[in-house]
Design a protein around this motif. Sequence first.
Motif, PDB file in Angstrom:
ATOM      1  N   LEU A   3       0.829  -1.199   0.000  1.00 52.75           N
ATOM      2  CA  LEU A   3       0.000   0.000   0.000  1.00 52.75           C
ATOM      3  C   LEU A   3       0.869   1.256   0.000  1.00 52.75           C
ATOM      4  O   LEU A   3       2.004   1.239   0.491  1.00 52.75           O
ATOM      5  CB  LEU A   3      -0.907   0.003   1.229  1.00 52.75           C
ATOM      6  N   PRO A   4       0.350   2.363  -0.514  1.00 54.32           N
ATOM      7  CA  PRO A   4       1.124   3.615  -0.545  1.00 54.32           C
ATOM      8  C   PRO A   4       1.202   4.267   0.826  1.00 54.32           C
ATOM      9  O   PRO A   4       0.528   3.853   1.778  1.00 54.32           O
ATOM     10  CB  PRO A   4       0.329   4.485  -1.532  1.00 54.32           C
ATOM     11  N   GLU A   5       2.013   5.309   0.920  1.00 51.58           N
ATOM     12  CA  GLU A   5       2.143   6.060   2.168  1.00 51.58           C
ATOM     13  C   GLU A   5       0.920   6.948   2.380  1.00 51.58           C
ATOM     14  O   GLU A   5       0.234   7.330   1.440  1.00 51.58           O
ATOM     15  CB  GLU A   5       3.406   6.930   2.123  1.00 51.58           C
ATOM     16  N   GLY A   6       0.689   7.296   3.632  1.00 47.58           N
ATOM     17  CA  GLY A   6      -0.418   8.181   3.974  1.00 47.58           C
ATOM     18  C   GLY A   6      -1.692   7.414   4.257  1.00 47.58           C
ATOM     19  O   GLY A   6      -2.074   6.520   3.483  1.00 47.58           O
ATOM     20  N   ASP A  25       1.140  -4.513  -6.077  1.00 47.44           N
ATOM     21  CA  ASP A  25       1.788  -3.256  -5.690  1.00 47.44           C
ATOM     22  C   ASP A  25       0.910  -2.088  -6.126  1.00 47.44           C
ATOM     23  O   ASP A  25       0.733  -1.841  -7.317  1.00 47.44           O
ATOM     24  CB  ASP A  25       3.174  -3.150  -6.343  1.00 47.44           C
ATOM     25  N   LEU A  26       0.360  -1.370  -5.163  1.00 48.61           N
ATOM     26  CA  LEU A  26      -0.521  -0.236  -5.445  1.00 48.61           C
ATOM     27  C   LEU A  26       0.108   1.090  -5.039  1.00 48.61           C
ATOM     28  O   LEU A  26      -0.598   2.085  -4.837  1.00 48.61           O
ATOM     29  CB  LEU A  26      -1.858  -0.414  -4.702  1.00 48.61           C
ATOM     30  N   ARG A  39      -1.092   3.191 -11.704  1.00 49.49           N
ATOM     31  CA  ARG A  39      -1.005   1.815 -12.190  1.00 49.49           C
ATOM     32  C   ARG A  39      -0.878   0.851 -11.016  1.00 49.49           C
ATOM     33  O   ARG A  39      -0.348   1.192  -9.973  1.00 49.49           O
ATOM     34  CB  ARG A  39       0.199   1.633 -13.121  1.00 49.49           C
ATOM     35  N   ALA A  40      -1.352  -0.372 -11.272  1.00 48.22           N
ATOM     36  CA  ALA A  40      -1.182  -1.468 -10.315  1.00 48.22           C
ATOM     37  C   ALA A  40      -0.248  -2.499 -10.931  1.00 48.22           C
ATOM     38  O   ALA A  40      -0.366  -2.824 -12.126  1.00 48.22           O
ATOM     39  CB  ALA A  40      -2.520  -2.100  -9.976  1.00 48.22           C
ATOM     40  N   TYR A  41       0.662  -2.998 -10.137  1.00 48.35           N
ATOM     41  CA  TYR A  41       1.636  -3.965 -10.634  1.00 48.35           C
ATOM     42  C   TYR A  41       1.384  -5.322  -9.965  1.00 48.35           C
ATOM     43  O   TYR A  41       1.089  -5.409  -8.763  1.00 48.35           O
ATOM     44  CB  TYR A  41       3.057  -3.493 -10.335  1.00 48.35           C
ATOM     45  N   LEU A  98      -6.719   0.590  -0.819  1.00 47.90           N
ATOM     46  CA  LEU A  98      -7.246  -0.686  -0.331  1.00 47.90           C
ATOM     47  C   LEU A  98      -8.709  -0.863  -0.739  1.00 47.90           C
ATOM     48  O   LEU A  98      -9.123  -1.964  -1.118  1.00 47.90           O
ATOM     49  CB  LEU A  98      -7.108  -0.750   1.192  1.00 47.90           C
ATOM     50  N   LEU A  99      -9.479   0.211  -0.677  1.00 48.51           N
ATOM     51  CA  LEU A  99     -10.881   0.139  -1.102  1.00 48.51           C
ATOM     52  C   LEU A  99     -10.975  -0.183  -2.584  1.00 48.51           C
ATOM     53  O   LEU A  99     -11.809  -0.996  -3.007  1.00 48.51           O
ATOM     54  CB  LEU A  99     -11.583   1.461  -0.791  1.00 48.51           C
ATOM     55  N   ASN A 100     -10.111   0.407  -3.393  1.00 48.11           N
ATOM     56  CA  ASN A 100     -10.095   0.123  -4.833  1.00 48.11           C
ATOM     57  C   ASN A 100      -9.718  -1.332  -5.101  1.00 48.11           C
ATOM     58  O   ASN A 100     -10.291  -1.992  -5.979  1.00 48.11           O
ATOM     59  CB  ASN A 100      -9.119   1.066  -5.526  1.00 48.11           C
ATOM     60  N   PHE A 101      -8.749  -1.847  -4.322  1.00 43.72           N
ATOM     61  CA  PHE A 101      -8.346  -3.249  -4.482  1.00 43.72           C
ATOM     62  C   PHE A 101      -9.500  -4.178  -4.105  1.00 43.72           C
ATOM     63  O   PHE A 101      -9.717  -5.213  -4.766  1.00 43.72           O
ATOM     64  CB  PHE A 101      -7.129  -3.538  -3.616  1.00 43.72           C
ATOM     65  N   ALA A 102     -10.243  -3.834  -3.070  1.00 38.71           N
ATOM     66  CA  ALA A 102     -11.392  -4.651  -2.665  1.00 38.71           C
ATOM     67  C   ALA A 102     -12.441  -4.698  -3.771  1.00 38.71           C
ATOM     68  O   ALA A 102     -13.049  -5.753  -4.021  1.00 38.71           O
ATOM     69  CB  ALA A 102     -12.001  -4.095  -1.373  1.00 38.71           C
TER      70      ALA A 102
END
Length: 294
Positions: A240-243, A272-273, A278-280, A251-255
């Motif tokens: 997950l990214p910082e902040g 990797d978000l 982009r998502a890797y 995380l909500l987008n991944f869900a």
Amino acid sequence: MTTTSVKRINRKTKGKPRKATKRKVNQVSIFDKMLRAMPISEAQVQKGLTWGLVAVFLLGTYSVAYYSGITERAKTEVAAAVGRAGFEVKRVEVTGVNRLDELKVYEITLAQKDRSMLLVDIDDVRDDLLANGWIKEARISRRLPDTLVVEITEREPVAVWQHQGKLSLIDKTGYPLEEIQKEEMPGLPVVVGKKANAKFSQLDALLNAAPALRPMVTGATWIGNRRWNLEFESGETLALPEGQQTASAALLNFARMDGVNRLLGRGIVHFDLRDDERAYLRMPPKDKPVEPTS
């Protein structure tokens, strides 16, 4: 003439009922009625009242000595006399204990040298109890003649903190409760990293952003004191990214993507978000073909 007057008086009173003589009635007081209604004898009540008066006298004497500035030795002598009169700690009643070993509470409470009910330092006992990681709050009170009542509020373990090869149970504030061994691991998520326990409240709020994923998360690693990696029970890692807000949105987008495309459980090793555009994905390494032997 005197005789005639007497006869007339007798005729007037003849046939009339005589006035009834008043009898004294012994009235029963309300206090006596209460005593008779109680399931204990009057002697027991009197004994209790006697002890109560003795207690009030002794406690009053000690209070006067305390607030009037009498020397410490005099106050100690009064307190010792209270103990000799039967007012010393003989029993401890403990409530609120669930996971904590109740014997530890008894040991801490009875550890003081002086057992007189007046010499037991309630504040010191409370401080000693709060030094135990499991105890969140403790209330101690005296019940004359010989009992200390201890009310315990325990902390609730919600995760395991792994740091420098040690495992510790922590509550929702990140407070370490006690160290455990690997074979004692409960079914709780594991947080890894330096000060990861202190960041657990942030992790808890982060997982609340995606409640559908929360039961699938088995662990989290605090990376570089700035962001989280989540581990899922199906074996994947999510960076997950910082902040806090940025990580919650990712995380909500991944869900949502997992709900549509079923990303978890399909053999992907790493998501990797950290890039907001982009998502890797990282797939497991392919098995090398086995070269035939000659």
